[in-house]
Design a protein around this motif. Structure first.
Motif, PDB file in Angstrom:
ATOM      1  N   PHE A   1     -18.039   0.291  18.173  1.00  0.00           N
ATOM      2  CA  PHE A   1     -18.034   0.370  16.711  1.00  0.00           C
ATOM      3  C   PHE A   1     -16.938   1.309  16.225  1.00  0.00           C
ATOM      4  O   PHE A   1     -16.197   0.995  15.287  1.00  0.00           O
ATOM      5  CB  PHE A   1     -19.404   0.854  16.227  1.00  0.00           C
ATOM      6  N   ILE A   2     -16.831   2.470  16.879  1.00  0.00           N
ATOM      7  CA  ILE A   2     -15.785   3.434  16.482  1.00  0.00           C
ATOM      8  C   ILE A   2     -14.398   2.845  16.718  1.00  0.00           C
ATOM      9  O   ILE A   2     -13.490   3.000  15.882  1.00  0.00           O
ATOM     10  CB  ILE A   2     -15.963   4.748  17.265  1.00  0.00           C
ATOM     11  N   GLN A   3     -14.207   2.136  17.829  1.00  0.00           N
ATOM     12  CA  GLN A   3     -12.904   1.523  18.092  1.00  0.00           C
ATOM     13  C   GLN A   3     -12.564   0.466  17.036  1.00  0.00           C
ATOM     14  O   GLN A   3     -11.423   0.374  16.587  1.00  0.00           O
ATOM     15  CB  GLN A   3     -12.899   0.899  19.488  1.00  0.00           C
ATOM     16  N   TYR A   4     -13.557  -0.319  16.649  1.00  0.00           N
ATOM     17  CA  TYR A   4     -13.312  -1.319  15.600  1.00  0.00           C
ATOM     18  C   TYR A   4     -12.993  -0.639  14.265  1.00  0.00           C
ATOM     19  O   TYR A   4     -12.146  -1.109  13.497  1.00  0.00           O
ATOM     20  CB  TYR A   4     -14.522  -2.240  15.457  1.00  0.00           C
ATOM     21  N   MET A   5     -13.715   0.480  14.000  1.00  0.00           N
ATOM     22  CA  MET A   5     -13.414   1.230  12.775  1.00  0.00           C
ATOM     23  C   MET A   5     -11.973   1.728  12.786  1.00  0.00           C
ATOM     24  O   MET A   5     -11.266   1.653  11.776  1.00  0.00           O
ATOM     25  CB  MET A   5     -14.374   2.423  12.649  1.00  0.00           C
ATOM     26  N   MET A   6     -11.525   2.222  13.931  1.00  0.00           N
ATOM     27  CA  MET A   6     -10.146   2.715  14.039  1.00  0.00           C
ATOM     28  C   MET A   6      -9.148   1.574  13.871  1.00  0.00           C
ATOM     29  O   MET A   6      -8.083   1.748  13.279  1.00  0.00           O
ATOM     30  CB  MET A   6      -9.941   3.410  15.390  1.00  0.00           C
ATOM     31  N   GLN A   7      -9.500   0.399  14.397  1.00  0.00           N
ATOM     32  CA  GLN A   7      -8.612  -0.749  14.224  1.00  0.00           C
ATOM     33  C   GLN A   7      -8.559  -1.184  12.759  1.00  0.00           C
ATOM     34  O   GLN A   7      -7.495  -1.583  12.263  1.00  0.00           O
ATOM     35  CB  GLN A   7      -9.069  -1.908  15.116  1.00  0.00           C
ATOM     36  N   ILE A   8      -9.711  -1.118  12.082  1.00  0.00           N
ATOM     37  CA  ILE A   8      -9.725  -1.440  10.649  1.00  0.00           C
ATOM     38  C   ILE A   8      -8.846  -0.456   9.885  1.00  0.00           C
ATOM     39  O   ILE A   8      -8.034  -0.832   9.036  1.00  0.00           O
ATOM     40  CB  ILE A   8     -11.167  -1.419  10.103  1.00  0.00           C
ATOM     41  N   MET A   9      -9.027   0.836  10.192  1.00  0.00           N
ATOM     42  CA  MET A   9      -8.210   1.853   9.525  1.00  0.00           C
ATOM     43  C   MET A   9      -6.726   1.633   9.823  1.00  0.00           C
ATOM     44  O   MET A   9      -5.875   1.694   8.933  1.00  0.00           O
ATOM     45  CB  MET A   9      -8.630   3.241   9.983  1.00  0.00           C
ATOM     46  N   PHE A  10      -6.434   1.361  11.098  1.00  0.00           N
ATOM     47  CA  PHE A  10      -5.041   1.118  11.483  1.00  0.00           C
ATOM     48  C   PHE A  10      -4.465  -0.078  10.723  1.00  0.00           C
ATOM     49  O   PHE A  10      -3.323  -0.041  10.248  1.00  0.00           O
ATOM     50  CB  PHE A  10      -4.969   0.872  12.988  1.00  0.00           C
ATOM     51  N   ALA A  11      -5.257  -1.139  10.606  1.00  0.00           N
ATOM     52  CA  ALA A  11      -4.789  -2.338   9.907  1.00  0.00           C
ATOM     53  C   ALA A  11      -4.475  -2.028   8.444  1.00  0.00           C
ATOM     54  O   ALA A  11      -3.440  -2.460   7.909  1.00  0.00           O
ATOM     55  CB  ALA A  11      -5.837  -3.444   9.996  1.00  0.00           C
ATOM     56  N   ILE A  12      -5.360  -1.271   7.793  1.00  0.00           N
ATOM     57  CA  ILE A  12      -5.135  -0.950   6.374  1.00  0.00           C
ATOM     58  C   ILE A  12      -3.933  -0.025   6.206  1.00  0.00           C
ATOM     59  O   ILE A  12      -3.098  -0.212   5.317  1.00  0.00           O
ATOM     60  CB  ILE A  12      -6.395  -0.313   5.757  1.00  0.00           C
ATOM     61  N   ILE A  13      -3.856   0.997   7.088  1.00  0.00           N
ATOM     62  CA  ILE A  13      -2.726   1.927   7.004  1.00  0.00           C
ATOM     63  C   ILE A  13      -1.411   1.192   7.217  1.00  0.00           C
ATOM     64  O   ILE A  13      -0.452   1.345   6.451  1.00  0.00           O
ATOM     65  CB  ILE A  13      -2.879   3.063   8.031  1.00  0.00           C
ATOM     66  N   MET A  14      -1.349   0.369   8.268  1.00  0.00           N
ATOM     67  CA  MET A  14      -0.119  -0.373   8.547  1.00  0.00           C
ATOM     68  C   MET A  14       0.190  -1.348   7.428  1.00  0.00           C
ATOM     69  O   MET A  14       1.352  -1.540   7.046  1.00  0.00           O
ATOM     70  CB  MET A  14      -0.241  -1.124   9.868  1.00  0.00           C
ATOM     71  N   GLY A  15      -0.871  -1.966   6.882  1.00  0.00           N
ATOM     72  CA  GLY A  15      -0.652  -2.873   5.757  1.00  0.00           C
ATOM     73  C   GLY A  15      -0.077  -2.149   4.569  1.00  0.00           C
ATOM     74  O   GLY A  15       0.852  -2.639   3.906  1.00  0.00           O
ATOM     75  N   GLY A  16      -0.611  -0.956   4.282  1.00  0.00           N
ATOM     76  CA  GLY A  16      -0.082  -0.171   3.161  1.00  0.00           C
ATOM     77  C   GLY A  16       1.345   0.268   3.382  1.00  0.00           C
ATOM     78  O   GLY A  16       2.205   0.146   2.496  1.00  0.00           O
ATOM     79  N   MET A  17       1.620   0.777   4.602  1.00  0.00           N
ATOM     80  CA  MET A  17       2.982   1.229   4.910  1.00  0.00           C
ATOM     81  C   MET A  17       3.973   0.072   4.843  1.00  0.00           C
ATOM     82  O   MET A  17       5.044   0.187   4.236  1.00  0.00           O
ATOM     83  CB  MET A  17       3.003   1.857   6.304  1.00  0.00           C
ATOM     84  N   MET A  18       3.602  -1.021   5.472  1.00  0.00           N
ATOM     85  CA  MET A  18       4.514  -2.156   5.488  1.00  0.00           C
ATOM     86  C   MET A  18       4.678  -2.773   4.099  1.00  0.00           C
ATOM     87  O   MET A  18       5.740  -3.285   3.768  1.00  0.00           O
ATOM     88  CB  MET A  18       4.013  -3.222   6.470  1.00  0.00           C
ATOM     89  N   SER A  19       3.637  -2.698   3.292  1.00  0.00           N
ATOM     90  CA  SER A  19       3.745  -3.221   1.926  1.00  0.00           C
ATOM     91  C   SER A  19       4.762  -2.429   1.129  1.00  0.00           C
ATOM     92  O   SER A  19       5.501  -2.978   0.301  1.00  0.00           O
ATOM     93  CB  SER A  19       2.376  -3.181   1.237  1.00  0.00           C
ATOM     94  N   MET A  20       4.787  -1.113   1.383  1.00  0.00           N
ATOM     95  CA  MET A  20       5.766  -0.283   0.682  1.00  0.00           C
ATOM     96  C   MET A  20       7.184  -0.696   1.047  1.00  0.00           C
ATOM     97  O   MET A  20       8.042  -0.868   0.183  1.00  0.00           O
ATOM     98  CB  MET A  20       5.533   1.190   1.023  1.00  0.00           C
ATOM     99  N   PHE A  21       7.418  -0.851   2.350  1.00  0.00           N
ATOM    100  CA  PHE A  21       8.754  -1.268   2.773  1.00  0.00           C
ATOM    101  C   PHE A  21       9.032  -2.719   2.370  1.00  0.00           C
ATOM    102  O   PHE A  21      10.165  -3.074   2.040  1.00  0.00           O
ATOM    103  CB  PHE A  21       8.895  -1.107   4.287  1.00  0.00           C
ATOM    104  N   ALA A  22       7.972  -3.531   2.392  1.00  0.00           N
ATOM    105  CA  ALA A  22       8.150  -4.940   2.031  1.00  0.00           C
ATOM    106  C   ALA A  22       8.543  -5.091   0.569  1.00  0.00           C
ATOM    107  O   ALA A  22       9.246  -6.040   0.205  1.00  0.00           O
ATOM    108  CB  ALA A  22       6.878  -5.724   2.311  1.00  0.00           C
ATOM    109  N   SER A  23       8.101  -4.150  -0.268  1.00  0.00           N
ATOM    110  CA  SER A  23       8.436  -4.252  -1.692  1.00  0.00           C
ATOM    111  C   SER A  23       9.952  -4.195  -1.893  1.00  0.00           C
ATOM    112  O   SER A  23      10.493  -4.868  -2.772  1.00  0.00           O
ATOM    113  CB  SER A  23       7.745  -3.139  -2.490  1.00  0.00           C
TER     114      SER A  23
END
Length: 582
Positions: A282-304
């Motif tokens: 469960f903790i590993q999946y939570m970390m993957q969810i967090m990683f996905a959102i963080i990477m999505g946010g970071m990449m969205s900034m550069f993607a803009s």
């Protein structure tokens, strides 16, 4: 635009997507083995040897999955890089080809330095966006959804922890993106300005140094550079605050999950055995969810930034050229030139540059055009090769409206030599063949003799293979003008326009050029725009321009008698020692 460009490389696209799925699948599969390992270790029904055997099997499976995921990641990077490079190369080439279809007016509308930034920096931004898309941006939602579903399946009683964490991270990401969005829009505009300043400074280095303007140029550059720095720092500050915020939210979520499980363990031994393995997954999946959102946010900034660049490239590719040429058969035309009530205005000018100009020139005539600075001489000449279209009226060559002629017909019929001699890096032969790609050495010799360029070309060790450096700085102003005239003459046009293109020649060289025109270009309509009366005094007819109007036409002797404007120019130049040879 981008979808069509990507669709050309379907096999690379397929490879990038398949390898990404392999990578995501491996990442989602791994936590389930951790659950099995911990559950096995906590099992009361298995012996020690049995536990070791099962855990070893799970360990080998974990390693195998990690290797598969690693291979998928490597292949995904290769496929995404090749796809991004191929698409960006196509966009760069298509953009360059599109620019070649632009008229002078279109180039002025976009600005040359702006177009250079679009073909370089903007294309690079799109290339980065494509790399991120097929490495991260598409991977993020797959990883997020997969981890979200599997985490709830693993520990359904903690679904609310995942939801709260996701909502908080999305809120932080949204606020950060909203704050950074305007800064990304400003980046490319500032890049345009910085490029323009650097280009002007390097192009005008002699003027800058002659007038000791280094400090002023530095101040202008520093201002725009500091503005760009300010935007970058603001984005950096926001980004620096995002990561700690994400970390705090995720760690709090993990703390709440462990706290909840710990209460259950203290109350029931069976609960501990059932949930001990699940909490790690469960903790590993939570970390993957967090990683996905963080990477999505970071990449969205550069993607803009990439989306801004896509819009800028689309503006060029979808722009409709203000001038188009019909796809008609190539024709052989005479050198007759006719203006019928022609008026012309530049896009941003309130007053017309040419006003109701009408005249007719016969094939083979030598024609002079004179007038004060700003009278419209060069503008009139640029309408003949159709560098611009008139606002009103009709321009004809060989009795045909220019708008009905194909580009090839017009280019083979009309040649213009501009006042500013522009030569391209390469060789003399390469520059001359821009006038006639099929030119032979004999063609070059003939044209060089007419333009009086043979005199210095023959002194060069490699003659026509001699190097032309950037901006032709290894040639004098007069040599550059003579090479430009050679390029204009080499295709033997029916109409040759010289836009004050002998201004850098000495009197002897100019006279030799005029004599060569009289002898070698008898069947060519030669239009000479000149500041000096002496350059056109022997012309068959002279057009006198004043404030955009054709105020007189005739031979030199006729105009001296009948035109006040012409006589004033002639008398002024004569008084200054510029005696016209009558």
């Amino acid at each position: 635009m981008l979808v069509r460009a990507i669709g050309k490389y379907k096999w690379l696209l397929t490879a990038a997507l398949v390898t990404m799925l392999v990578e995501v699948g491996a990442a989602l599969w791994q936590p389930s083995f951790m659950k099995d390992i911990l559950s096995t270790m906590a099992s009361l029904s298995l012996s020690t040897s049995g536990k070791v055997g099962k855990v070893s099997g799970y360990g080998i499976a974990l390693i195998a999955i990690a290797v598969v995921g690693l291979i998928g990641s490597i292949l995904n990077t290769i496929a995404a890089a090749k796809l991004a490079q191929a698409v960006s190369a196509d966009l760069r080439e298509n953009t360059f080809r599109k620019i070649q279809t632009f008229s002078y007016a279109d180039i002025e509308r976009f600005k040359s330095e702006n177009l250079v930034v679009r073909m370089t920096n903007d294309i690079n931004q799109i290339q980065m966006l494509l790399m991120m898309t097929f490495q991260i941006l598409i991977r993020v939602p797959l990883l997020f959804v997969g981890s979200f579903v599997l985490s709830i399946i693993t520990m359904p009683q903690l679904w609310w922890v995942i939801v709260v964490m996701v909502v908080l991270i999305v809120i932080v990401t949204g606020l950060s993106m909203r704050a950074m969005g305007p800064h990304f829009g400003a980046f490319q505009k500032l890049m345009d300005k910085i490029n323009a300043i650097a280009k002007d400074n390097l192009r005008g280095a002699r003027v800058v140094k002659s007038f000791v303007q280094e400090r002023n140029q530095e101040a202008k550059f520093d201002k725009e550079s500091d503005d760009l720095l300010g935007h970058n720092l603001t984005v950096g500050y926001i980004f620096a605050a995002m990561i700690p915020a994400f970390t705090i939210i995720s760690q709090l979520a993990i703390f709440v999950a462990i706290l909840f499980i710990s209460f259950g363990i203290t109350q029931s031994a069976s609960f501990a055995q059932d949930q001990l393995g699940g909490i790690m997954s469960f903790i590993q999946y939570m970390m993957q969810i967090m990683f996905a959102i963080i990477m999505g946010g970071m990449m969205s900034m550069f993607a803009s930034r990439g989306f801004v660049s896509i819009g800028r490239i689309r503006q060029v590719l979808e722009a409709t050229p203000s001038m188009s040429f019909p796809d008609t058969p190539t024709e052989t035309l005479s050198g007759d030139v006719t203006f019928e009530h022609v008026s012309f205005s530049y896009p941003d000018d309130e007053k017309p540059t040419l006003k109701d100009v009408s005249f007719e020139l016969k094939s083979g005539q030598q024609v002079g055009i004179v007038g004060a600075t700003g009278a419209g001489k060069s503008t009139l000449a640029q309408l003949i090769p159709r560098l611009f279209d008139p606002s009103e009226g009709t321009v004809k060559v060989g009795g045909k409206d220019l708008k009905t002629l194909s580009r090839k017909t017009l280019n083979s019929t009309v040649s213009i030599v501009l006042q500013k001699a522009i030569l391209f890096s390469g060789t003399i032969a390469g520059n001359l063949k821009q006038g006639n790609s099929a030119a032979t050495k004999d063609d070059m010799d003939r044209a060089a003799q007419i333009a009086q360029a043979a005199e210095f070309i023959n002194r060069l060790p490699n003659r026509y293979d001699a190097e032309v450096v950037e901006r032709a700085n290894n040639f004098s102003g007069g040599q550059k003008q003579r090479l430009s005239i050679t390029r204009g003459v080499i295709k033997q046009p029916k109409v040759l326009i010289l836009d004050d293109s002998t201004s850098a020649l000495d009197a002897r060289s100019e006279k030799l050029v005029q004599e060569a025109f009289d002898k070698e270009l008898k069947n060519t309509t030669t239009i000479i725009i000149a500041q000096k009366i002496s350059s056109v005094v022997h012309a068959d007819t002279i057009l006198v321009m004043d404030q955009g109007r054709l105020v007189a036409q005739g031979t030199h002797n006729e105009l001296v008698e009948t035109s006040d404007v012409y006589r004033h120019i002639y008398d002024t130049q004569k008084a200054q020692g510029d005696d016209a040879d009558e």
